[in-house]
Structure formats: C-alpha cells, structure tokens
Design a protein around this motif. Structure first.
Motif, mmCIF file in Angstrom:
data_model
loop_
_atom_site.group_PDB
_atom_site.id
_atom_site.type_symbol
_atom_site.label_atom_id
_atom_site.label_comp_id
_atom_site.label_asym_id
_atom_site.label_seq_id
_atom_site.Cartn_x
_atom_site.Cartn_y
_atom_site.Cartn_z
ATOM 1 N N PHE A 187 0.819 -1.213 0.000
ATOM 2 C CA PHE A 187 0.000 0.000 0.000
ATOM 3 C C PHE A 187 0.854 1.265 0.000
ATOM 4 N N ASP A 188 1.867 1.296 0.837
ATOM 5 C CA ASP A 188 2.600 2.536 1.058
ATOM 6 C C ASP A 188 4.058 2.221 1.397
ATOM 7 N N GLU A 203 6.913 3.662 1.045
ATOM 8 C CA GLU A 203 7.773 4.697 1.633
ATOM 9 C C GLU A 203 7.549 4.790 3.141
ATOM 10 N N VAL A 204 6.278 4.838 3.545
ATOM 11 C CA VAL A 204 5.977 4.953 4.975
ATOM 12 C C VAL A 204 6.269 3.630 5.686
ATOM 13 N N VAL A 217 9.850 3.455 6.781
ATOM 14 C CA VAL A 217 10.246 4.223 7.969
ATOM 15 C C VAL A 217 9.466 3.777 9.199
ATOM 16 N N SER A 218 8.611 2.770 9.034
ATOM 17 C CA SER A 218 7.819 2.290 10.167
ATOM 18 C C SER A 218 8.264 0.898 10.613
ATOM 19 N N TYR A 240 5.758 9.123 10.363
ATOM 20 C CA TYR A 240 5.710 9.951 9.157
ATOM 21 C C TYR A 240 4.328 9.878 8.521
ATOM 22 N N PRO A 262 2.494 10.820 4.971
ATOM 23 C CA PRO A 262 2.810 11.254 3.604
ATOM 24 C C PRO A 262 1.802 12.274 3.086
ATOM 25 N N VAL A 316 -1.162 9.070 -2.261
ATOM 26 C CA VAL A 316 -1.761 7.818 -1.787
ATOM 27 C C VAL A 316 -2.657 7.198 -2.862
ATOM 28 N N GLN A 338 -9.272 11.715 5.948
ATOM 29 C CA GLN A 338 -8.129 10.936 5.453
ATOM 30 C C GLN A 338 -6.858 11.315 6.217
ATOM 31 N N PHE A 342 -4.417 8.892 8.687
ATOM 32 C CA PHE A 342 -2.969 8.681 8.615
ATOM 33 C C PHE A 342 -2.274 9.128 9.894
#
Lengths: 297, 261
Positions: A164-165, A167-168, A171-172, B77, B79, B84, B142, B146
C-alpha cells in the motif's frame, strides 16, 4: 452412455484426476499471489517472468541440472535482475522486464530449436497440458501453495503495508526490500510450479484476472485475498474439466473461464465494480465539522 | 559550521549537505528538533523541504554532515495525501493497523489491538469510520486516519509532508486544530508547507529553507519581506492582521543568488 456418465467420465482417468488437482492448486496459487502483483501495478511481471523461466526450462537439461532447480534458479535470477535494473532508476520497471525476460525467452527458443528438449514438450510449455502431470508436479504445486500461504500469513501486515505505502512502511520498521525480494521468490516459485499446467503464454492471465475480479467484488484486502484464491481454484477446476471435454490445452480453457467470470461480474455489477478496480471512482466528500481557529478540542 | 548535539533534542542535523545526481538539494543545514516543538519548514518547490524531512526520518544518507537521533525516540511519518492510492482495497481500521506490523505471526488483530485502534480513531474524531473504505473519507478524515496510523506507533516526533496540500479551507482548519491539540499533549511535530498564510502563519515556529536555512524562529521573524525574498525568489509585502502576518505577493520576480555546490 447417459449424460451423467458422460459428465463423470473424465474422473475415471487417473491422469485427469491428477491434472484436476494440479489445476486447482495452480489456480489458487496464482489467485493468491496475483492480489499482491496487481495491487503493486506489476501485472506485466507475471508475463515476463514466465517467459524468462521458459529459458531456464530449455537450458537446464542441456546443463545437466534438474529442470525444476535450473528453471527456478533462472527465474529467480531474472526477477532479481529486473528488480536491480528497475531500482537503478535509469530505465523503468516495464523496460527492465522487457529486456531481461524477452532475451531469456529468445534464448530458450534458440536452445530448444537447436538441441531439442529432454523435458516437457514445446507446445505444452507454451499453452499448458493436462497430460503427464506427475506426482512430483502435484507435490511441487502443493509445496509452493503452502509456502506462499505461510509467507503471506506470517507477514500479512508487512506485505500489506509495503504494498500500500512502501515509503511509509520503510520508515515504520518494515523491511520493504526484504518483502520485495520475498515476493519475487514466491512469484518465481509459483510460476515455475504452474508452468506445466497453464503454460508460458497464459500464466499472466491467471495471476491477473482472479485478482481483478476479486477487487471488483470487495473493498477489503483480506476478503480480496480469499476471493481471488477461491476464484482461481474454481477457474482451474472448471478449465481443466473443459480442457478434457473439448480437447483444448488446459491453460487456454482455464484463462477462458477466468475471462468469462470477469465478464459475468462486469455485466452483473455494471461499471461501478470496474471503476472500483480501475481507480476511477470519484472522491466522496462527507460532511466535515469545522471549528473556528483557536478553538480547543 | 554545525550545530552541536544538544542533550535534549530529539534529532540534531549538523552541517548536512545532500543532493541527487550531483545536484545539491540541501547545503550545510543545521537544525535541531526539540521535544514538543511545532515547526513548519517553509519554502517553494525544490527548496529541499521534503529532503530535510527524509534526513530527519533517516531514509536518505547525507553526503556531508551528521544526523544524531536520541536513542529510543520513535518517529512517525505522514505522507502527502496526493501520493496515496485511494483505490487500494483497505478499510480505515486496516490502514491504521498496518503500522503495528512487527512480530505477530497471525494476520488478524488481537482484541487489545482492536480496542486500541477504536480508542485512537475516537480520539481523532473518526471513531465511527473504522469499517469504511479509505476512499469514502473526506480530505480531513483521510488526514486524521494517517495521523492515527502514525500515532499507533506511539511516536515522540511526527513528521508530515505538506499536510494541507490540495485541501479546502475547512479541512486545513480541521488539520491545524488537530495538530495543535496533539502538540499540546506533548507530541513534537515538524511539517513542510509552502502555504504561508493558510498554514505557516498559524504555527509557533518556522524554518525558511532555500537549500540552506535562510531563517528560523517565530512567524514574526521569518515571515518578513527580506527572508521571503531570499526563500521564494519573489518580492512580497507582509501586512499584519489580528496580530498575524499576512503575505501579499506583489508579483515581482527576484533573481535568487546562485547556490554554490
């Protein structure tokens, strides 16, 4: 012979029963991994890797290496090469897939044409075959499915997050590169295991269509996994049965069943489901309570 | 040059230079993130805002300088919403739970995790939306989702990339208030923005960035014509309205000083 006897006739043949089992396992396996492949926008990699593994199939017997090991190593090396080239950002992933896999496929065709083959027949590799499914093929398929299911269960959230993500996720605390490499390993193994049943040219469809249909039917990731795996298995079973009755290569009938299911779902659900699968839905604005600046919660 | 590592700082960036393909993006940047600070990094596109966030996050390695993170400090973080994939098949609760992804061999959430996510969503004002698909949320909702995903990691520092980019005024206010509340609870927040009037002027501390740190301090010291001219390359007037600076773009371009590599 009555209609009932005609319908049940294939089940009297041992090779058909084995082929049916293999098709169900292959369909389920491709349906499962297809969810990750399509959601990552990598649908083309299934097509490419199957062609790359074809080169390994052709080269392994000539090198005196067992076909499964040789083609598997070839496929994994191709997948890692694609990843490495794509990550260099000099050329895109699609171009990397095009270069590595078509070169490998061309090499396979050249080797088979020049030296012949001690392994599966050329046509069977291209379009899949119901004939000659050995116990070892079934074991390889069952092993690949068990391995894929174990990996995607144990690392469910990591794969979900990195799909899904990325990049995040990175860093997680998720090892995104490790997840990418593991996915390539599972994909290579899956294509290798299913190639004999479905064929080089049609594997990509069994990876993509069940996942797309599942996406059309649900907005939940976990339900999409179950649906895609189930749809793939059912299409495998029905496709294999039709392959026997119509005397058409099994990969062809399995993909045609997949495509028929896609069409039925499209017609029944209308354009709404297709928009869901294609990312075309309009953004829905819901009422938002707004407090004045400076107000506390 | 270089900022000495301060004992209390969560992250200290000292004399950092960074670039892509030989092109400098950050030059000799010093910056220390203090506990419970609320800072906006302001600058135009290409000024190095996102790169500085990545340096703070640790996802890029500077070519020069040092980055020191206080041991044990969790950093989360958020984004940009625009990056997304809103068509991804995931519900709000599933999305939040993604960040709790370590050392559990079963895919489904434990009862304790479900309670924690429900409490977090409730705290952020979206408690009833856990089972909705992420596409069905408004822009503010949204952003809250996040932030909830980030908070599930229990961070002391929250980094956000353009949290109000492309959102309407109501959503901007909503996000600003939420972040203010979280900051008052002790969370350090560093965000990037190019929105001077809508976002930066409302924050307690700003860093103006144009590859180098041009100025740092409260809005009254950073949102001034000279700093804005060096940062954005355009002459701007700054008016005062209810004690807050309001920037008026006069439309006169200014040639920025070339940056030495």
């Amino acid at each position: 012979m009555t209609l009932w006897e005609t319908l049940l006739d294939p089940f009297g043949y041992d090779f058909f029963v084995k082929g049916l089992g293999a098709a169900v396992l292959a369909g389920a396996l491709c349906g499962l991994i297809g969810v990750y492949i399509t959601l990552r926008g990598m649908s083309y990699i299934g097509h490419g890797l199957s062609h790359a593994i074809f080169g390994g199939y052709a080269a392994a017997p000539l090198l005196g290496v067992p076909i499964v090991l040789g083609a598997g190593a070839w496929g994994l090396a191709s997948a890692l090469a694609i990843n490495a080239i794509a990550r260099s950002r000099r050329i895109g992933a699609d171009a990397a897939i095009g270069v590595v896999t078509t070169a490998s496929f061309a090499l396979g065709v050249a080797l088979l044409t020049r030296f012949g083959t001690k392994g599966p027949a050329f046509d069977a590799l291209l379009f899949g075959s119901i004939n000659g499914v050995a116990d070892s093929d079934l074991l390889l398929l069952a092993g690949a499915l068990a391995f894929a299911a174990a990996v995607f269960t144990a690392l469910y959230r990591q794969f979900l997050f990195s799909t899904f993500d990325p990049e995040v996720a990175d860093v997680s605390g998720v090892h995104v590169k490790r997840m990418d490499a593991l996915l390539m390993l599972v994909l290579s193994l899956s294509i290798l295991a299913t190639l004999k049943i479905i064929g080089v040219t049609l594997v990509a469809a069994t990876l993509v269509i069940p996942a797309v249909v599942a996406r059309m039917l649900t907005d939940s990731f976990s339900r999409m996994l179950w649906l895609s795996t189930g749809l793939g298995a059912c299409a495998g079973a029905v496709g294999m049965y039709l392959s026997f009755q119509l005397e058409i290569p099994s990969g062809t009938t399995i993909v045609l069943v997949d495509a028929a299911v896609f069409l039925v779902v499209l017609v029944v659900t209308g354009g709404r489901a297709l928009r869901r699968a294609g990312g075309l839905d309009d953004h829905v604005e819901l009422p938002v309570p707004v407090r004045p600046v400076g107000a506390s919660r | 040059m270089g900022t000495p590592v301060s004992a209390g700082a969560l992250v200290t960036v000292s004399g950092v230079s960074f670039g892509y393909d030989g092109k400098p993006v950050l030059l000799d940047v010093d910056y220390a993130v203090q506990p419970a600070e609320f800072t906006g990094i302001v600058g135009p596109s290409g000024s190095g805002k996102t790169s500085l966030l990545k340096v703070l996050l640790g996802t890029v390695t500077p070519q020069r300088g040092t980055v020191h993170r206080q041991p044990g400090v969790a950093v989360s973080y958020v984004p940009q919403l625009e990056t997304v994939n809103w068509n991804f098949p995931v519900t709000v609760a599933e999305c939040v739970l993604m960040s709790r992804s370590t050392r559990r061999l079963l895919p489904w959430a434990t009862p304790a995790e479900k309670l924690e996510v429900a409490a977090l969503l409730e705290r952020l004002g979206i408690g009833e939306l856990g089972r909705r698909h992420i596409r069905e949320l408004s822009g503010g909702q949204q952003q809250r989702m996040f932030i909830a995903r980030a908070l599930l990691r229990r961070p002391r520092l929250l980094l956000m990339d353009e949290p109000t980019s492309g959102v309407d005024i109501g959503t901007r206010h909503e996000v600003l208030h939420l972040l203010g509340d979280l900051n008052r609870d002790g969370l350090a927040i560093v965000l990037t923005t190019h929105d001077l009037n809508g976002m930066a002027a409302h924050l307690p501390h700003l860093v103006a960035l144009q590859r180098r740190v041009i100025a740092a301090g409260p809005p009254s010291e950073v949102i001034v014509p000279d700093v804005l001219e060096q940062t954005f390359g355009a002459r701007m007037e700054v008016l005062q309205h209810l004690g807050m600076p309001v920037v008026v773009d006069t439309g006169e371009p200014v040639r920025l000083q070339p940056v030495a590599g």
